[in-house]
Scaffold this motif. Structure first.
Motif, PDB file in Angstrom:
ATOM      1  N   LEU A   8       0.853  -1.193   0.000  1.00  0.00           N
ATOM      2  CA  LEU A   8       0.000   0.000   0.000  1.00  0.00           C
ATOM      3  C   LEU A   8       0.885   1.236   0.000  1.00  0.00           C
ATOM      4  O   LEU A   8       1.759   1.389   0.861  1.00  0.00           O
ATOM      5  CB  LEU A   8      -0.908   0.001   1.234  1.00  0.00           C
ATOM      6  N   ARG A  32      -1.753  -1.057  -4.153  1.00  0.00           N
ATOM      7  CA  ARG A  32      -2.893  -0.156  -3.999  1.00  0.00           C
ATOM      8  C   ARG A  32      -2.348   1.181  -3.532  1.00  0.00           C
ATOM      9  O   ARG A  32      -1.295   1.246  -2.884  1.00  0.00           O
ATOM     10  CB  ARG A  32      -3.895  -0.700  -2.963  1.00  0.00           C
ATOM     11  N   THR A  33      -3.067   2.258  -3.823  1.00  0.00           N
ATOM     12  CA  THR A  33      -2.610   3.592  -3.439  1.00  0.00           C
ATOM     13  C   THR A  33      -3.686   4.340  -2.660  1.00  0.00           C
ATOM     14  O   THR A  33      -4.879   4.042  -2.774  1.00  0.00           O
ATOM     15  CB  THR A  33      -2.220   4.432  -4.670  1.00  0.00           C
ATOM     16  N   ALA A  40      -6.056   5.904   3.390  1.00  0.00           N
ATOM     17  CA  ALA A  40      -5.102   4.820   3.651  1.00  0.00           C
ATOM     18  C   ALA A  40      -5.670   3.820   4.648  1.00  0.00           C
ATOM     19  O   ALA A  40      -5.548   2.607   4.473  1.00  0.00           O
ATOM     20  CB  ALA A  40      -3.788   5.395   4.176  1.00  0.00           C
ATOM     21  N   VAL A  43      -8.410   1.731   2.931  1.00  0.00           N
ATOM     22  CA  VAL A  43      -7.840   0.747   1.990  1.00  0.00           C
ATOM     23  C   VAL A  43      -7.144  -0.373   2.750  1.00  0.00           C
ATOM     24  O   VAL A  43      -7.305  -1.557   2.441  1.00  0.00           O
ATOM     25  CB  VAL A  43      -6.857   1.428   1.008  1.00  0.00           C
ATOM     26  N   ALA A  44      -6.366  -0.006   3.757  1.00  0.00           N
ATOM     27  CA  ALA A  44      -5.571  -0.988   4.505  1.00  0.00           C
ATOM     28  C   ALA A  44      -6.441  -2.040   5.172  1.00  0.00           C
ATOM     29  O   ALA A  44      -6.081  -3.221   5.204  1.00  0.00           O
ATOM     30  CB  ALA A  44      -4.718  -0.280   5.556  1.00  0.00           C
ATOM     31  N   PHE A  47      -7.515  -4.362   2.206  1.00  0.00           N
ATOM     32  CA  PHE A  47      -6.416  -4.863   1.373  1.00  0.00           C
ATOM     33  C   PHE A  47      -5.441  -5.737   2.170  1.00  0.00           C
ATOM     34  O   PHE A  47      -4.850  -6.672   1.653  1.00  0.00           O
ATOM     35  CB  PHE A  47      -5.688  -3.665   0.757  1.00  0.00           C
ATOM     36  N   PRO A  49      -2.258  -5.134   3.554  1.00  0.00           N
ATOM     37  CA  PRO A  49      -0.948  -5.168   2.889  1.00  0.00           C
ATOM     38  C   PRO A  49       0.137  -5.838   3.733  1.00  0.00           C
ATOM     39  O   PRO A  49       0.064  -5.851   4.962  1.00  0.00           O
ATOM     40  CB  PRO A  49      -0.625  -3.679   2.685  1.00  0.00           C
ATOM     41  N   VAL A  52       3.467  -1.225   3.980  1.00  0.00           N
ATOM     42  CA  VAL A  52       2.912   0.103   3.716  1.00  0.00           C
ATOM     43  C   VAL A  52       4.078   1.069   3.570  1.00  0.00           C
ATOM     44  O   VAL A  52       4.964   1.121   4.418  1.00  0.00           O
ATOM     45  CB  VAL A  52       1.991   0.592   4.868  1.00  0.00           C
TER      46      VAL A  52
END
Length: 228
Positions: A8, A32-33, A40, A43-44, A47, A49, A52
């Motif tokens: 991420l 992913r961004t 963030a 998304v985190a 996702f 990750p 990061v």
């Protein structure tokens, strides 16, 4: 080939996100961004990750605050967090690592160096997963529980930042043994992390503030040990 590692990227500058994404996608990572701290965190959580890469200077919620929130997410407790920033002062790096970060990468960074650092971080995560001590340690009135990343003194829970806990766990793994500074840096921060010389001292000071001054002893010019 194993599962693709997930990364991420968090930065409020689109060109930085584009540059990082392009180079990491080319290496076969899932990317992913997010262009803000709040985005963030959203998304985190979905996702999940493995790594990061996080800018520090962002509006509304800076990277250090984002890092603290990420560390509070149970699903991300093993995630590696690397700060990417143009600011290179010692106090900025210490604040970043103290918030739960694992590494500090300075902008601007060349693509080949970026990929090298990412590979080293993910490799170090794998090695840490194999070697991190997972037995409960009891020394005097101190109990260290690596499964929960918690320490107890006289039965009272002590909240520790991630690196503080790892440092305490390392020292407590062999009571009475002196751990040299270079050994602590290698085992807790890794050889690929470039931080100021004061980083270990700052974390030792914070541990002493939380645990009391008598638990961790300084062996002048050599390193530190736990001795009761």
């Amino acid at each position: 080939m194993g599962k693709k590692k997930k990364i991420l990227l968090v930065d409020d500058e689109d060109d930085i996100l584009e540059f990082l994404s392009y180079n990491l996608l080319k290496e076969g990572y899932k990317v992913r961004t997010a262009s803000s701290g709040m985005a963030a965190l959203e998304v985190a959580s979905g996702f999940k990750p493995d790594l990061v890469i996080l800018d520090i200077m962002m509006p509304e919620m800076d990277g250090i605050e984002v890092c603290k929130h990420l560390r509070d997410m149970e699903a991300l407790e093993d995630c590696i967090i690397a700060f990417l920033s143009a600011r290179g002062e010692d106090y900025t790096q210490i604040a970043a690592l103290d918030s739960g970060g694992d590494d500090f990468i300075q902008k601007p960074i060349r693509p080949n160096l970026l990929i090298s650092r990412v590979k080293a971080l993910l490799r170090r995560k794998k090695e840490m997963d194999k070697t991190i001590l997972n037995k409960t340690i009891k020394i005097g009135d101190l109990v260290i529980d690596p499964d929960q990343f918690l320490a107890y003194k006289n039965g009272d829970k002590i909240e520790l930042a991630r690196k503080e806990f790892q440092l305490l766990n390392l020292l407590a793994s062999k009571p009475g043994r002196v751990f040299r500074r270079f050994e602590i840096m290698h085992k807790i921060w890794g050889d690929d992390v470039i931080v100021g010389d004061r980083t270990i001292d700052v974390h030792i000071r914070k541990l002493r503030e939380k645990l009391g001054n008598k638990i961790i002893k300084t062996v002048k010019g050599v390193g530190y040990k736990i001795d009761f």
